[in-house]
Design a protein around this motif. Structure first.
Motif, PDB file in Angstrom:
ATOM      1  N   ASP A  22      38.188  75.932  45.748  1.00 13.84           N
ATOM      2  CA  ASP A  22      37.250  75.810  46.677  1.00 13.84           C
ATOM      3  C   ASP A  22      36.339  77.009  46.604  1.00 13.84           C
ATOM      4  O   ASP A  22      35.213  77.153  47.441  1.00 13.84           O
ATOM      5  CB  ASP A  22      37.734  75.634  48.122  1.00 13.84           C
ATOM      6  N   ARG A  23      36.687  78.187  46.115  1.00 11.96           N
ATOM      7  CA  ARG A  23      35.992  79.448  46.248  1.00 11.96           C
ATOM      8  C   ARG A  23      35.356  79.427  44.747  1.00 11.96           C
ATOM      9  O   ARG A  23      35.904  79.014  43.712  1.00 11.96           O
ATOM     10  CB  ARG A  23      36.912  80.657  46.173  1.00 11.96           C
ATOM     11  N   THR A  24      34.291  80.109  44.541  1.00 15.58           N
ATOM     12  CA  THR A  24      33.494  80.264  43.287  1.00 15.58           C
ATOM     13  C   THR A  24      33.845  81.490  42.590  1.00 15.58           C
ATOM     14  O   THR A  24      33.732  81.716  41.634  1.00 15.58           O
ATOM     15  CB  THR A  24      32.152  80.343  43.599  1.00 15.58           C
ATOM     16  N   VAL A  25      34.777  82.349  43.490  1.00 11.61           N
ATOM     17  CA  VAL A  25      35.009  83.989  42.809  1.00 11.61           C
ATOM     18  C   VAL A  25      36.391  84.100  43.522  1.00 11.61           C
ATOM     19  O   VAL A  25      36.730  83.793  44.570  1.00 11.61           O
ATOM     20  CB  VAL A  25      34.177  84.942  43.308  1.00 11.61           C
ATOM     21  N   ASN A  26      37.358  84.407  42.528  1.00 10.15           N
ATOM     22  CA  ASN A  26      38.837  84.727  42.841  1.00 10.15           C
ATOM     23  C   ASN A  26      39.091  86.074  42.027  1.00 10.15           C
ATOM     24  O   ASN A  26      38.620  86.188  40.876  1.00 10.15           O
ATOM     25  CB  ASN A  26      39.732  83.596  42.155  1.00 10.15           C
ATOM     26  N   VAL A  27      40.170  86.676  42.347  1.00 10.68           N
ATOM     27  CA  VAL A  27      40.644  87.934  41.649  1.00 10.68           C
ATOM     28  C   VAL A  27      42.107  87.416  41.299  1.00 10.68           C
ATOM     29  O   VAL A  27      42.870  86.843  42.033  1.00 10.68           O
ATOM     30  CB  VAL A  27      40.482  88.966  42.791  1.00 10.68           C
ATOM     31  N   ILE A  28      42.458  87.429  39.866  1.00 10.76           N
ATOM     32  CA  ILE A  28      43.561  87.316  39.280  1.00 10.76           C
ATOM     33  C   ILE A  28      44.152  88.419  38.767  1.00 10.76           C
ATOM     34  O   ILE A  28      43.595  89.595  38.609  1.00 10.76           O
ATOM     35  CB  ILE A  28      43.661  86.260  38.662  1.00 10.76           C
ATOM     36  N   GLU A  29      45.615  88.684  38.959  1.00  8.34           N
ATOM     37  CA  GLU A  29      46.211  89.870  38.114  1.00  8.34           C
ATOM     38  C   GLU A  29      47.198  89.377  37.381  1.00  8.34           C
ATOM     39  O   GLU A  29      48.120  88.546  37.460  1.00  8.34           O
ATOM     40  CB  GLU A  29      46.819  90.741  39.259  1.00  8.34           C
ATOM     41  N   ASN A  30      47.312  90.041  36.026  1.00 10.57           N
ATOM     42  CA  ASN A  30      48.174  89.582  34.857  1.00 10.57           C
ATOM     43  C   ASN A  30      49.536  90.355  35.399  1.00 10.57           C
ATOM     44  O   ASN A  30      49.362  91.284  36.405  1.00 10.57           O
ATOM     45  CB  ASN A  30      47.512  89.763  33.550  1.00 10.57           C
ATOM     46  N   LEU A  31      50.535  90.140  34.515  1.00 16.77           N
ATOM     47  CA  LEU A  31      51.962  90.743  34.691  1.00 16.77           C
ATOM     48  C   LEU A  31      51.752  92.279  34.537  1.00 16.77           C
ATOM     49  O   LEU A  31      52.521  92.920  34.811  1.00 16.77           O
ATOM     50  CB  LEU A  31      52.775  90.247  33.575  1.00 16.77           C
ATOM     51  N   ASP A  32      50.776  92.702  33.740  1.00 21.67           N
ATOM     52  CA  ASP A  32      50.491  94.213  33.277  1.00 21.67           C
ATOM     53  C   ASP A  32      49.927  94.718  34.611  1.00 21.67           C
ATOM     54  O   ASP A  32      49.487  96.203  34.508  1.00 21.67           O
ATOM     55  CB  ASP A  32      49.925  94.526  32.217  1.00 21.67           C
ATOM     56  N   GLY A  33      49.543  94.140  35.389  1.00 27.28           N
ATOM     57  CA  GLY A  33      48.602  94.852  36.789  1.00 27.28           C
ATOM     58  C   GLY A  33      47.028  94.986  36.466  1.00 27.28           C
ATOM     59  O   GLY A  33      46.510  95.223  37.348  1.00 27.28           O
ATOM     60  N   LYS A  34      46.741  94.188  35.369  1.00 25.66           N
ATOM     61  CA  LYS A  34      45.080  94.363  35.141  1.00 25.66           C
ATOM     62  C   LYS A  34      44.706  92.902  36.198  1.00 25.66           C
ATOM     63  O   LYS A  34      45.085  91.956  36.011  1.00 25.66           O
ATOM     64  CB  LYS A  34      44.731  93.880  33.742  1.00 25.66           C
ATOM     65  N   LYS A  35      43.525  93.352  37.027  1.00 25.05           N
ATOM     66  CA  LYS A  35      42.767  92.364  37.562  1.00 25.05           C
ATOM     67  C   LYS A  35      41.641  91.908  37.107  1.00 25.05           C
ATOM     68  O   LYS A  35      40.803  92.713  36.343  1.00 25.05           O
ATOM     69  CB  LYS A  35      42.496  93.084  38.836  1.00 25.05           C
ATOM     70  N   THR A  36      41.095  90.793  37.103  1.00 24.59           N
ATOM     71  CA  THR A  36      40.236  90.252  36.521  1.00 24.59           C
ATOM     72  C   THR A  36      39.477  89.083  37.737  1.00 24.59           C
ATOM     73  O   THR A  36      40.084  88.421  38.191  1.00 24.59           O
ATOM     74  CB  THR A  36      40.639  89.157  35.428  1.00 24.59           C
ATOM     75  N   VAL A  37      37.978  89.484  37.778  1.00 30.51           N
ATOM     76  CA  VAL A  37      37.216  88.500  38.689  1.00 30.51           C
ATOM     77  C   VAL A  37      37.100  87.285  37.906  1.00 30.51           C
ATOM     78  O   VAL A  37      36.453  87.417  36.898  1.00 30.51           O
ATOM     79  CB  VAL A  37      36.151  89.110  39.167  1.00 30.51           C
ATOM     80  N   ILE A  38      37.373  86.240  38.416  1.00 38.19           N
ATOM     81  CA  ILE A  38      37.010  84.959  37.860  1.00 38.19           C
ATOM     82  C   ILE A  38      35.873  84.406  38.643  1.00 38.19           C
ATOM     83  O   ILE A  38      35.903  84.045  39.744  1.00 38.19           O
ATOM     84  CB  ILE A  38      38.375  84.024  37.839  1.00 38.19           C
ATOM     85  N   ILE A  39      34.722  84.162  37.950  1.00 40.67           N
ATOM     86  CA  ILE A  39      33.380  83.689  38.501  1.00 40.67           C
ATOM     87  C   ILE A  39      33.496  81.855  37.705  1.00 40.67           C
ATOM     88  O   ILE A  39      33.267  82.035  36.837  1.00 40.67           O
ATOM     89  CB  ILE A  39      32.368  84.288  38.163  1.00 40.67           C
TER      90      ILE A  39
END
Length: 195
Positions: A22-39
């Motif tokens: 329902d959101r157009t932007v999410n922040v996810i984090e991988n197991l190494d702790g790197k965050k990525t903004v998903i647009i």
């Protein structure tokens, strides 16, 4: 629309996170702790050229906002009046083509989150007299990451291309730090979030 069904899981690297569709932007984090903004929604489309005037008009909505870099003790980053014209009219932007131009245009949708996940601050002195006031105390570059969807012919999301970028922050005479541009955008080869 072009979004996948609610609650669809994607893997990014070695982690799997649920996206809030329902959101157009999410922040996810991988197991190494790197965050990525998903647009998830592509606001600025174009097979050949990006209409940078539309991007500039969109960015005007951010003027006056304040966002926080989580890693840096919630350091305040302001959005000034110069961001829309610099973001869309900089020498860096004028040389962009294809995928990277489309990535920069659509990264504008995730500016609050790109600032939030910024890491690895690097300082450099101001060397240009034209920035004597608006970057009196120098420049900072922060690393950030974002991902944009790649669609199948049926309009469903096939995967996400991941990009690394640098936030260019100016430290102005008023003591505040302002987002000036997003530069050094590079597609991470071999790294795409798969559904």
């Amino acid at each position: 629309g072009r979004r996948s069904p609610p609650g669809k899981a994607i893997g990014c690297g070695t982690a799997v996170r649920r996206l809030d569709m329902d959101r157009t932007v999410n922040v996810i984090e991988n197991l190494d702790g790197k965050k990525t903004v998903i647009i998830q929604d592509i606001r600025f489309r174009g097979k050949r050229n990006i209409n940078w005037t539309d991007v500039e008009r969109y960015l005007v909505e951010f003027i006056g906002d304040i966002y926080y870099i989580a890693e840096n003790n919630n350091e305040e980053i302001y959005i000034g009046r110069d961001l829309p014209s610099e973001y869309t009219g900089s020498i860096y932007t004028k040389h962009l083509k294809g995928t990277v131009a489309k990535a920069k245009a659509n990264a504008s949708v995730g500016i609050p989150q790109l600032i939030e996940i910024a890491t690895n601050p690097r300082f450099e002195k101001n060397h240009k007299s034209k920035h004597a006031r608006n970057a009196k105390f120098g420049w900072y570059r922060y690393d950030t990451r974002f991902a944009l969807p790649v669609f199948r012919e049926d309009g469903e999301i096939d995967r996400f291309n991941v990009f690394h970028a640098s936030l260019l922050i100016r430290h102005a005479a008023d003591g505040r730090k302002y987002l000036y541009d997003i530069i050094e955008i590079k597609k991470e080869t071999g790294k795409c979030c798969q559904e």
